[in-house]
Design an enzyme around this catalytic site. Sequence first.
Site, short mmCIF file in Angstrom:
data_model
loop_
_atom_site.label_atom_id
_atom_site.label_comp_id
_atom_site.label_asym_id
_atom_site.label_seq_id
_atom_site.Cartn_x
_atom_site.Cartn_y
_atom_site.Cartn_z
CB THR A 110 -11.99 -31.07 -0.34
OG1 THR A 110 -11.19 -30.17 -1.09
CG2 THR A 110 -11.59 -32.49 -0.62
CG ASP A 115 -12.77 -31.26 6.24
OD1 ASP A 115 -12.06 -30.28 6.54
OD2 ASP A 115 -12.78 -31.75 5.10
CG ASP A 127 -14.32 -26.91 4.31
OD1 ASP A 127 -14.07 -25.71 4.41
OD2 ASP A 127 -13.97 -27.77 5.13
#
Length: 1223
Positions: free
Chosen positions: A478, A798, A476
């Site tokens: 972020t 996440d 990912d």
Amino acid sequence: MANNSYSGVKNSMVEANHDGEFGCTLKELRSLMELRGAEALTKIGESYGDIQGLCNRLKTSAVDGLSGQPTDIEKRKTVFGQNLIPPKKPKTFLQLVWEALQDVTLIILEVAAIVSLGLSFYRPPDAERDHCGKAAGGVEDENESEAGWIEGAAILLSVICVVLVTAFNDWSKEKQFRGLQSRIEQEQKFTVVRGGQVIQIPVAEIVVGDIAQIKYGDLLPADGVLIQGNDLKIDESSLTGESDHVKKTQEKDPMLLSGTHVMEGSGKMVVTAVGVNSQTGIIFTLLGGGEDDEDDEEEKKKEKEEKKKQKKNKKQDGSVENRKKAKAQDGAAMEMQPLNSDEGADAEEKKKANLPKKEKSVLQGKLTKLAVQIGKAGLVMSAITVIILVVLFVVDTFWIQNLPWVKDCTPIYIQFFVKFFIIGVTVLVVAVPEGLPLAVTISLAYSVKKMMKDNNLVRHLDACETMGNATAICSDKTGTLTMNRMTVVQAYIAEKHYKKIPEPENIPSSSLDMLILGIAVNCAYTTKIMPPEKEGGLPRQVGNKTECALLGFSNDLKRDYQSIRNEIPEEKLYKVYTFNSVRKSMSTVLKMADGSYRMFSKGASEILLKKCYKILTANGEPKVFRPRDRDDMVKKVIEPMASEGLRTICLAYRDFSTADGEPDWDNENDILTGLTCICVVGIEDPVRPEVPDAIRKCQRAGITVRMVTGDNINTARAIATKCGILQPGDDFLCLEGKEFNRRIRNEKGEIEQERIDKIWPKLRVLARSSPTDKHTLVKGIIDSTVAEQRQVVAVTGDGTNDGPALKKADVGFAMGIAGTDVAKEASDIILTDDNFSSIVKAVMWGRNVYDSISKFLQFQLTVNVVAVIVAFTGACITQDSPLKAVQMLWVNLIMDTFASLALATEPPTESLLLRKPYGRNKPLISRTMMKNILGQGVYQLIIIFTLLFAGEKLFDIDSGRDAPLHAPPSEHYTIVFNTFVLMQLFNEINARKIHGERNVFEGIFNNMIFCSIVFGTFVIQVISSIPTSRLKFLKTAGHGTQKEEIPDEELEELEDMDEIDHAERELRRGQILWFRGLNRIQTQMDVVSAFQSGTSFQGALRRQASNSSQQQHDIRVVNAFRSSISLYEGLEKPESRTSIHNFMTHPEFRIEDSEPHIPLIDDTDAEDDAPTKRNSASPTPVSPSPNQNNNAVESSNHLLPEPPKSGTPSAPGSPLHSLETSL
């Protein structure tokens, strides 16, 4: 953990009528929670009027929650139970020991040891041995028989060592993971409203009547009834097995169950059941306590609950989160769950319920296969050894010597066969690498412990070594590559692009009010900016980080969003469309005073701008916003922001007039259109400073890093370049999700593997991707056959929607801080600091595990190959294994156990990241290792065979080769054994390097465990080579006392009398005197004749009966005289005993005289000479005694001579008789 906080709470028995305080009982609430949908609504209507009525009965307020008074909370815990499920009892140490004993190899060893022990105490009747074949000559030597028990005992001891080490390992592993789990549980917090304040409390503190705020990504910690919800969808598959998301509303289905996941939306619920009374708790109780009792009666269930409750306080909790998968999920790969709380205990539970055996990882699979192959080879070798030995013996005895099978000889033959069997078992034992499972366990447990320090919380042990083989990481953006601390740094508002935050005066007040109102109500109320923890620190961001950036923006504009939220509490929001990966936007509808509606929206700028028809101008008035204006804005505002790596968010609103009537709120396409753009902001999320370096390391290690993000492609490309995923001038692909899907699907819209294969090798950035795109990419790479090796893919995630990709990946990394419970649960490793560089550490540790095991394999196989060949050839040529069973076991078990500890605890080095990953199908033993094993093996075999077959000449000692089967240990074989062990010790240092490095000592002092083990093994080896005769206690230990021992005082008296010996006490007085006189004269005669004749040897030897000890004594005396040294010194010299072997082996000394012999006093002397272990280097020096014949008293008073075989004087015709008469 709840223990710490509430150890004082007494969980009183929960009686059904215990409703003095509250308007409903535990039983009523439990039966209410078992209903669903319409039934539940009817029941609530009948019993409580409505949900508000239920809150009143529970004495709680739907707006302000509980008062939070400690007494009230305690009372609720007493009446309705605590929110924790008692964890299952851990296995006791004894259970683990029992499990370790189930190992097949160990069972074979135990059987062999017991047989060996039994035989050591078995005394065959003394057959006349001459007609049992010449090999039988030395079948039972006094001394060997007395210490025969040592071999069996040593085998048992080594088995005990291995079992204890294994059990201790398992025990500490379990303890570690329980500790880990409780740590995670303490961190598990949930948001509730108490006394009108929104606070976060540990999950175990939640009580019935609490008002809990629930939002996207949460795992519900207790059962409850929905009070207010926005677009709430729940995944109830963990309880019902239905994969469809269930929409929850107050009107249709308000029942929320513990252990289910919030997939969309947000809301508030009143908690109605906690801990063992919640739906998950009930299932758990059935799983944990109810295996024995299938009776479903309500009563029994109640009793069980009651018992559970009483027990509950005794145990550390298993947090309510410990659930998951109560039904779904097959519990596979749960081998080591420390899980983020929601998994540990329940997985444990599942494992116990469903799984007979632990799952094996790839590496363990390879190792098991290898161990089985080696074991089979060993079995064949040992069988061949036994067959050859038996055949040689039978041929020699019954064919060459042509002897009949005599009944009297049967016990002797049986002893031979047992001896052969033990040699066979020894070969097998040496062939099987017991150290392997131990090495794997130690290596993995050690790594997992150390990885905790590197912020990797490993949930599935095998993920640790799989990570070492990773070839691709899909990360990912972020929070993983960036810091996940977002701030608004640019804004386009009132037709002007500000490169930094504008002053509030420069913005028309109408636009500013609209902007602040939109930010305040259209960000989740759970998101807020808190004051910094330390003075002068940065404000704390709680909740969604993008929303935090917007709230921070409103603070920067000197406006307070909280006052607006106080005016418009969450209950007053008319409708909320929460953010999800499909909408990529969030909208909130307010009902205005005049009955019209106003909707605020925020979302990805390029998506939301397409729905904007107007824009606020410099004077705060809306004006028409055409597609042409939009394209201008994209070019001039959005792309420049994105190319600096900023995330662009558009804020807009729409008014619905009363004239149009109430819109159809479920038709989202009609609602989310015709917006007016307020402003566009650029949010910065800086790249973590350590990430570019970590990515460089990955690329050097042959791992491709790909970025998969929901962000705009320009932002993604800018960040990827900053991180080093994209290098200027590379021809790598950056695709958006739509384009990616277009390329991989055929005309019918089906995904084709060939199409994915064309894309993934070049793909580096996938932007604007949905969770399904991520899953498709991961699956595509894993299933691909383009590369010569199957790709091993690691994925970070996440969000709740990352679950499928995390599960599909070979290793799933969840974010410990930003990650939702769902993501953590689907993962294998949790990054406790959300940092990409921790993934690189995981790769390093994974490779280190693999290397540690390869190192150990290289060491172990060398030992095994050499030992098996030596034992096999030795047994076949000399009819006896040069390495005794005990010695083999010392090498095999003790050294291997230690070596596995030494080699498995090597710390990882950066150099591990300089090589390409091993493939999934690569054999465990590489060519370099094979070369090392064979090279070292050949070298060791040459040395050992040289020593074995030419050692006696080299060192000028007696040969130990042709000694009879039970002959005493010889210096010769002791040298062989010591050389063998020391070669292994030095080879352990060689084994530290397996990639052909020249310098094996590099970094050796970084691993103190290794140094201390090598040194310790060396010291023990030196001690074990001390002749057993120095360790007197060993001889008597096995047999207790056979004759009465003489007390010390008497012994002293006897020594004063100068003449008496243990054996003499057995004889009658007259005989003693007779024998003693005779003996003295005989010795003196021998000395004289030896002196006279030059052929001292033969002269002395020919006259002897078959009493070898007597000969030996004579020879000593003769030698002493020849070397013109005093008699007593001759008795002390170790070399003086060496000729016994020549006597045994040269045929001219073979004595055929089998008449019964008279034990002379000096009989005991021979015993002194037969230390039990083969590795005796020298006999005990004898202190000069005042009486030469009585030297046995001093030198051997620890031995217990056999009773005399015959008490009569020598028979006529014996050489002794003729001597007598001549005298």
